[in-house]
Design an enzyme around this catalytic site. Structure first.
Site, mmCIF file in Angstrom:
data_model
loop_
_atom_site.group_PDB
_atom_site.id
_atom_site.type_symbol
_atom_site.label_atom_id
_atom_site.label_comp_id
_atom_site.label_asym_id
_atom_site.label_seq_id
_atom_site.Cartn_x
_atom_site.Cartn_y
_atom_site.Cartn_z
ATOM 1 N N SER A 39 33.296 31.732 48.927
ATOM 2 C CA SER A 39 33.817 30.941 50.037
ATOM 3 C C SER A 39 33.246 29.515 50.020
ATOM 4 O O SER A 39 33.449 28.778 49.057
ATOM 5 C CB SER A 39 33.531 31.669 51.353
ATOM 6 O OG SER A 39 34.288 31.132 52.403
ATOM 7 N N HIS A 69 38.787 38.674 52.473
ATOM 8 C CA HIS A 69 37.887 37.564 52.162
ATOM 9 C C HIS A 69 36.504 38.067 51.760
ATOM 10 O O HIS A 69 35.905 37.574 50.813
ATOM 11 C CB HIS A 69 37.770 36.641 53.384
ATOM 12 C CG HIS A 69 37.000 35.398 53.110
ATOM 13 N ND1 HIS A 69 37.424 34.432 52.219
ATOM 14 C CD2 HIS A 69 35.816 34.936 53.616
ATOM 15 C CE1 HIS A 69 36.551 33.437 52.184
ATOM 16 N NE2 HIS A 69 35.569 33.718 53.011
ATOM 17 N N ASP A 114 43.464 37.725 51.822
ATOM 18 C CA ASP A 114 42.378 36.936 52.415
ATOM 19 C C ASP A 114 42.925 36.210 53.639
ATOM 20 O O ASP A 114 43.757 35.307 53.523
ATOM 21 C CB ASP A 114 41.857 35.937 51.377
ATOM 22 C CG ASP A 114 40.582 35.236 51.809
ATOM 23 O OD1 ASP A 114 40.434 34.964 53.022
ATOM 24 O OD2 ASP A 114 39.738 34.942 50.941
#
Length: 274
Positions: free
Chosen positions: A95, A253, A224
């Site tokens: 991320s 995610h 996600d």
């Protein structure tokens, strides 16, 4: 505790276990190096040296007033790498940490980096603009800012549901995983978390992606709900000189946690590829 005093006096917490080729793990917002527990144990047992740090303002690192943007994050990593004298390293970022990885590799990693892995990463650019019309509208990030600034404890309780895909039909929710997300988040600075939202949403990593020469693996879940793969992974992979893309139907995610067996296997295969 292993800590490093950075150039501005801030203290960075890190874990450094094992011997062998080093793998450096870069965590996402608003978490800590603990989010890599599954990967740290897996790769340690495979004979690698594993390192995970807490980004400034996150986890057990200093809650600084300044420096909550990508250039500083990358420079902090460069100091840690120099302190540990890491060479031939693999850098793995999830991320926000994916952005940190590609910025570090481009600006500071020459001669020290073997490969990089971007997992559910925010690269090349998240926010919608005239030049990025299919990005996420600014209003979404404004809401994340507002809720983080004013209702962080409850907001962080709620945020992990979509993060791990537990809001999908048939998903088996693991309360311990959600509690651990909240634990990590609440260890950090509210100011750092607030300002990091701009860092992960509005930083343009196009030049970094285009400039990096080392092999880069891009992994992303097709379900996600936090960082849509169509505007990130698919674009990032095309920008890389030496990139490889794997997307996973149905993965959320937070797939390094919920789908650790698959993610670890694919990262290991990439490391051993050539």
């Amino acid at each position: 505790m292993s800590t490093l005093q950075l150039r501005d006096g801030a203290t960075m917490f890190y874990k450094d276990w094992g011997t062998g080729q080093p793998i450096v793990f870069h965590h996402g917002w608003p978490l800590s190096g603990d989010d890599w527990d599954n990967q740290m144990m897996f790769f340690l047992q495979k004979g690698f040296r594993v390192i995970a740090h807490d980004r400034r303002g996150h986890g057990r690192s200093s809650q600084t007033f300044e420096g909550h943007e990508m250039d500083t994050y990358a420079a902090d990593v460069a100091e840690l790498v120099a302190h540990l004298d890491l060479k031939d390293a693999i850098h793995v970022g999830h991320s926000t940490g994916g952005g940190e990885v590609i910025r570090y590799v481009n600006k500071h990693g020459h001669g020290r980096v073997a490969k990089a892995v971007l997992v559910s990463a925010v690269t090349p650019l998240m926010v919608q603009s005239e030049t990025n019309p299919d990005g996420v509208p600014m209003e979404v990030f404004d809401e994340i800012r507002e809720m983080t600034a004013t209702q962080r404890p409850q907001y962080f309780k709620d945020f992990s549901e979509a993060f791990y895909g537990y809001n999908r039909e048939g998903a088996v929710e693991k309360q311990g995983i959600r509690d651990n997300w909240w634990r990590q988040g609440m260890m950090g600075s509210i100011l750092a978390h607030y300002e990091c939202i701009k860092a992960f949403s509005a930083t343009d990593f196009t030049e970094d992606l285009q400039s990096v020469d080392v092999p880069v693996l891009v992994l992303h879940g097709e379900d996600d709900q936090i960082v849509p793969y169509e505007i990130t992974a698919l674009k990032a992979a095309k920008m890389l000189k030496n990139g490889k893309l794997i997307t996973y139907p149905g993965f959320p995610h937070g797939m390094p946690t919920t789908e650790a067996e698959t993610i670890n296997k694919d990262i290991l295969a990439f490391i051993q590829e050539y």
